[in-house]
Design an enzyme around this catalytic site. Structure first.
Site, PDB file in Angstrom:
ATOM      1  N   ARG A 178       1.073  15.002  12.779  1.00 16.40           N
ATOM      2  CA  ARG A 178       2.132  14.793  11.544  1.00 16.40           C
ATOM      3  C   ARG A 178       2.181  15.920  10.769  1.00 16.40           C
ATOM      4  NH1 ARG A 178       0.708   9.598   7.508  1.00 16.40           N
ATOM      5  NH2 ARG A 178       1.546   8.572   9.346  1.00 16.40           N
ATOM      6  N   LYS A 196       0.722  -1.321  -0.097  1.00 21.01           N
ATOM      7  CA  LYS A 196      -0.168  -0.064   0.034  1.00 21.01           C
ATOM      8  C   LYS A 196       1.040   1.259  -0.059  1.00 21.01           C
ATOM      9  CE  LYS A 196      -1.537   1.868   3.973  1.00 21.01           C
ATOM     10  NZ  LYS A 196      -1.469   3.032   4.022  1.00 21.01           N
ATOM     11  N   ASN A 197       1.929   1.168   0.794  1.00 19.99           N
ATOM     12  CA  ASN A 197       2.688   2.568   0.901  1.00 19.99           C
ATOM     13  C   ASN A 197       3.821   2.801  -0.121  1.00 19.99           C
ATOM     14  OD1 ASN A 197       1.539   3.135   3.543  1.00 19.99           O
ATOM     15  ND2 ASN A 197       3.101   2.091   4.668  1.00 19.99           N
ATOM     16  N   ARG A 232      -8.086  -0.607   5.126  1.00 22.49           N
ATOM     17  CA  ARG A 232      -7.296   0.257   4.590  1.00 22.49           C
ATOM     18  C   ARG A 232      -5.822  -0.050   3.994  1.00 22.49           C
ATOM     19  NH1 ARG A 232      -5.093   4.104   7.638  1.00 22.49           N
ATOM     20  NH2 ARG A 232      -4.367   5.042   5.870  1.00 22.49           N
ATOM     21  N   CYS A 287      -5.642   7.745   9.461  1.00 25.92           N
ATOM     22  CA  CYS A 287      -5.483   7.407  10.829  1.00 25.92           C
ATOM     23  C   CYS A 287      -5.003   8.682  11.749  1.00 25.92           C
ATOM     24  CB  CYS A 287      -4.590   6.358  10.886  1.00 25.92           C
ATOM     25  SG  CYS A 287      -5.064   4.762  10.168  1.00 25.92           S
ATOM     26  N   ASP A 324       5.122   1.116  11.931  1.00 26.24           N
ATOM     27  CA  ASP A 324       4.099   0.313  11.727  1.00 26.24           C
ATOM     28  C   ASP A 324       3.887  -0.913  12.058  1.00 26.24           C
ATOM     29  OD1 ASP A 324       2.936   2.496  10.216  1.00 26.24           O
ATOM     30  OD2 ASP A 324       3.304   1.749   8.108  1.00 26.24           O
TER      31      ASP A 324
END
Length: 431
Positions: A124, A25-26, A401, A119, A309
């Site tokens: 951030r 995903k990232n 997600r 999230c 993560d």
């Protein structure tokens, strides 16, 4: 996938079997944003069926791209990009949406974006994004909840020394720099494998990039990029999650179609917990025997350190470990929001600011809980696999997600996970 769905997990079954790892995903999200910079069509393969991927496709379509999704491949024709504004509704669906600022500035010379969603993991800040793009010629004004960005004289190269090796900022600079005039040098650039994957895609499109993965990235701008076909790297956090499912349940799982070298910062902790690992070039097998041993100290850092993560994933494992483990979270200030859900299931966790001390218990018990965020939700699901009795997990949209069909995969590995909707009659739920 309904956002009102929930998981009902009957725990206490060892997780056993083999699982092919989904595309990252990232890595996929910034690569999809990068298709805005290309002429012709780009085909991005191994895009997992995730809500964040869906959000990216919707953003691209809103900007004028023609997108076709078929068999985990997203084909993007960006020849008719006609918009430079990403709506607040679309921006709110994922945190990484801020990377569209750099891509749109490069493509259109303008960008209007709101602050990103996703999230809630604490602050951030995007000030590094803004200051870096300003060094490259962008003028940015904030009003009405939007960032109004313009490069009236075009973007140009710059020497950018990042005080923090921010992944998102590094991605935004790369996207802005590949077609900018002159050379851009990023010092203290993020070194994550997902950054390397983005650069590999852009090089295949004709970009001139050196040094990715090494801390200093040099980019010489080119006039145009061409579309290409590219396959996204495997998801290292998903692989760690399925290995953790075996570790927490006393199971035996092999993850394949993965890149073990991306997981080395985590694999050593599985060995510390007493698990047996068998590693090949593209697979990892983990065999667990009874309760895991405690972790001494797990401290999160930017790559190649222990990934933030993976912290909730390994903390979930530590809840049933033999002994006391300590975690230090150095990336996000609110990463432990999920901990009270684990406590409700019988975990013994003490938190003081960025430190969590976990005293392992022999067994967890089922409860009615909810997912607070993507990785915290995965931690709760892992705990449910190990717990005695039935656990009901709400807000699984957070989990979806980042994990493709996770209930089906876990069920194929001997787990008992049922997806139900609120309008479906459910069994009695534990309180």
């Amino acid at each position: 996938m309904s956002p009102m769905s929930k998981f009902i997990v009957n725990g206490g079954r060892p997780v056993i079997g083999r699982v092919s790892i989904q595309g990252s995903k990232n890595a996929a999200l910034p690569i999809l944003a990068a298709t805005l910079l290309c002429t012709g069509k780009s085909k991005i393969c191994r895009c997992s069926e995730l809500s964040d991927i869906d959000a990216s496709v919707d953003i691209l379509r809103s900007l004028g791209c023609q997108c076709t999704v078929d068999d985990k491949c997203v084909e993007v024709d960006s020849g008719r990009v006609c918009e430079y504004t990403v709506s607040e509704c679309l921006m709110s669906r994922m945190r990484s949406s801020i990377i569209y600022m750099g891509a749109l500035l490069a493509r259109c010379g303008r960008a209007e974006v709101s602050f990103p969603g996703g999230c809630e993991l604490g602050s951030r800040p995007i000030d590094l994004h803004l200051s870096s793009l300003r060094l490259m010629g962008a003028e940015i004004d904030e009003s009405g909840g939007y960032l109004h960005c313009e490069a009236p004289h075009g973007l140009h190269g710059a020497y950018i020394d990042l005080p923090v090796a921010s992944v998102g900022t590094t991605e935004n600079i790369i996207l802005a720099a590949v077609t900018a005039e002159g050379r851009t040098v990023i010092r203290n650039a993020a070194r994550e494998p997902e950054i390397v994957d983005l650069c590999a895609y852009l090089r295949q499109c004709g970009a001139k990039i050196d040094g990715d993965g090494q801390g200093v990235i040099a980019i010489d701008g080119v006039g145009r990029l061409r579309g290409t076909e590219y396959s996204v790297m495997p998801d290292r956090i998903a692989a760690v999650t399925y290995l953790a499912a075996a570790a927490i349940t006393g199971g035996d799982v092999e993850v394949y179609d993965c890149r073990p070298e991306h997981m080395y910062p985590v694999l050593s902790y599985f060995e510390q917990a007493g698990c047996d690992l068998t590693v090949t070039d593209s697979s990892v097998r983990l065999r667990a025997y009874g309760r895991p041993r405690r972790f001494e100290v797990i401290s999160t850092h930017v790559y190649p350190g222990f990934p933030t993560d993976a912290q909730p994933i390994m903390l979930a494992v530590s809840t049933v470990a033999d002994g006391t483990s300590m975690f230090v979270e150095n990336i996000f200030s609110c990463r432990y929001k999920y901990a009270d859900r684990l406590q409700k299931m019988g975990a013994h966790i003490r938190i003081s600011e960025r430190v969590a001390v976990v005293e392992g218990v022999e067994r967890l018990h089922g409860a009615k809980v909810s997912a607070t965020d993507l990785r915290g939700g995965a931690a709760v699901l892992l705990a449910a696999l190990a717990a005695e009795g039935t656990t009901v997990i709400d807000n699984i949209c957070h989990i979806e997600r980042g994990y493709e069909h996770i209930d089906d995969i876990l069920n194929s590995l001997n787990a008992d996970v049922k997806r139900v909707n609120d309008d479906v009659e459910q069994p009695n739920e534990p309180c």
